[in-house]
Motif scaffolding. Sequence first.
Motif, short mmCIF file in Angstrom:
data_model
loop_
_atom_site.label_atom_id
_atom_site.label_comp_id
_atom_site.label_asym_id
_atom_site.label_seq_id
_atom_site.Cartn_x
_atom_site.Cartn_y
_atom_site.Cartn_z
N ARG A 124 3.24 10.43 -8.87
CA ARG A 124 2.91 10.53 -10.29
C ARG A 124 1.79 11.56 -10.52
O ARG A 124 1.84 12.34 -11.45
N TYR A 130 0.82 -1.23 0.00
CA TYR A 130 0.00 0.00 0.00
C TYR A 130 0.84 1.26 0.00
O TYR A 130 0.63 2.16 -0.80
N PRO A 173 4.16 1.87 -0.68
CA PRO A 173 4.93 2.20 -1.90
C PRO A 173 4.04 2.56 -3.09
O PRO A 173 4.33 3.50 -3.81
N VAL A 174 2.94 1.79 -3.26
CA VAL A 174 2.08 2.05 -4.43
C VAL A 174 1.39 3.41 -4.28
O VAL A 174 1.34 4.19 -5.24
N LEU A 175 0.88 3.69 -3.07
CA LEU A 175 0.19 4.97 -2.87
C LEU A 175 1.16 6.14 -3.01
O LEU A 175 0.83 7.16 -3.62
N PHE A 228 -7.64 3.28 4.89
CA PHE A 228 -7.41 2.58 3.61
C PHE A 228 -6.82 1.17 3.79
O PHE A 228 -7.33 0.22 3.20
N ASP A 246 -8.64 3.55 -3.10
CA ASP A 246 -8.27 4.85 -2.53
C ASP A 246 -9.38 5.88 -2.81
O ASP A 246 -9.80 6.63 -1.91
N PHE A 257 3.86 6.11 -4.80
CA PHE A 257 4.16 6.17 -6.24
C PHE A 257 3.04 6.88 -6.99
O PHE A 257 3.28 7.78 -7.81
N LEU A 258 1.78 6.50 -6.66
CA LEU A 258 0.63 7.10 -7.34
C LEU A 258 0.52 8.60 -7.01
O LEU A 258 0.24 9.41 -7.88
N ASP A 259 0.78 8.92 -5.73
CA ASP A 259 0.72 10.34 -5.32
C ASP A 259 1.78 11.16 -6.05
O ASP A 259 1.51 12.27 -6.51
N ARG A 293 -7.07 7.93 4.16
CA ARG A 293 -5.81 7.15 4.11
C ARG A 293 -5.54 6.38 5.40
O ARG A 293 -4.85 5.37 5.38
N ILE A 353 6.94 -2.31 -9.96
CA ILE A 353 6.53 -0.90 -10.11
C ILE A 353 7.60 -0.11 -10.86
O ILE A 353 8.75 -0.05 -10.46
N ARG A 390 4.83 -5.25 -6.06
CA ARG A 390 5.70 -4.17 -5.59
C ARG A 390 7.00 -4.10 -6.41
O ARG A 390 7.49 -3.03 -6.73
N GLU A 447 -2.39 -0.92 -9.87
CA GLU A 447 -2.68 0.52 -9.73
C GLU A 447 -4.19 0.77 -9.78
O GLU A 447 -4.72 1.58 -9.02
N ILE A 450 -5.70 -0.48 -6.42
CA ILE A 450 -5.31 0.36 -5.27
C ILE A 450 -5.93 1.76 -5.40
O ILE A 450 -6.52 2.28 -4.44
#
Lengths: 161, 242
Positions: free
Chosen positions: A37, A27, A29-31, B97, B82, A33-35, B94, B63, B60, B75, B78
């Motif tokens: 980006r 969660y 790392p992906v969040l 989440f 989100d 990364f998404l933030d 968050r 990515i 992970r 993505e 997630i």
Amino acid sequence: MISVNFTLIMQVINFLILMGILYKLLYKPVLDFLDKRAKDTKEQIQATENAHIKANNNVEEAKKALLESKKESMVIRERAKQVALEEKNEIINQAKEEAQNIIKETKITIEREVSKAKNELKEEIGLLSINIAEKIINKSLEQSEHQQLIDEYIKNVENLH
Amino acid sequence: MGEFIEKVVSSFEIGNLQNVKEVNTYILKIGKWNLTLNVTTLVMTWITMIILIVLAYIARKKIEKYPSKLQALVEMIISGMDDLTKETLGVVARKYFPLITTLLFFVLISNWLGCIPTLKSPTQDLNTTLGLGLMVFVIVQASAIWHKGIIEYVKGFFQPYIIAPLMFPLNVVGEIAKVISHSFRLFGNILGGSLIILVLSELIRYFILPIGLYAFFGFFSGTIQAFVFSILALVYIAIARG
């Protein structure tokens, strides 16, 4: 088949452990990364918008400059026209003046010539008169001779002109 | 410990109606406490956990700036969760989440595992669903107290104030009913589905594997139930925060 026992507590513990591991492993790392980006994309969109606004401003400025230069060129052309017109008028006036001067001078010359001719004629007439008088005095003239003298005189006068 | 391992091994024997009736248990003795553990449930939970952790590790690892198909899928899931939590909970989304998403993933994989013959879904055991339901209940109440303050939280049980003495027990029962409905819905659906599959399989003596039933009760119903369970948890938290 349906019995509640210590498994319940174990399942909650298992779930909490799984949640912790997934949070760390997936969660976060992906969040992040998404933030990141999303932030980058937002910044890029902002930068593009700014560049677009700047380009628009440049176009506007260029248009304004073009308009101003057109106006300026119009003014210069008008001024040049005016100057040319003035020069043309001046040249015409000068030419007219010169022509008039020439005419005036010519007239003066003509008048002078005429008066000179007149004077010469007068002198000639004087001389002829004297001659005639001499002739009249010196010999008696007959009517036909008299007439001949007059004709001669007139002829002489005509010749002078 | 040896007895526990034997129980673990026996939990993988081909399932039949007898196995559903008899729960494979192990008594853990800690001091004077005799703690009963449902071995099959625990083993299946650990398998679920391992599957999820391995999938998370693979996802992970992949990515990159330019996403692959797998990364795009991860993505999508997630960011979808989100967005869902943000729409429901706003700025505190968050914080909740991980709970909501883990509930979805855990219940989903648990339900899907039930599709594989000889394996039993952990959500077939009331201990799992009730445990998760109780955990959500505690989090919901704690969230309400944290957000509203203890006085406002207690006041909430007496609303509407005109018939406060009558409303208090009703509201308390309402809150407890949430846990029961939350837990038993999932438990009932999954156990019911697996029982239907087992009964039908027994009737036709496993001559034809009831693929359609597995697909419906395992994948379709399992997916719906996992989604319902996690969304209900999300909604309960949102309602509690007012």
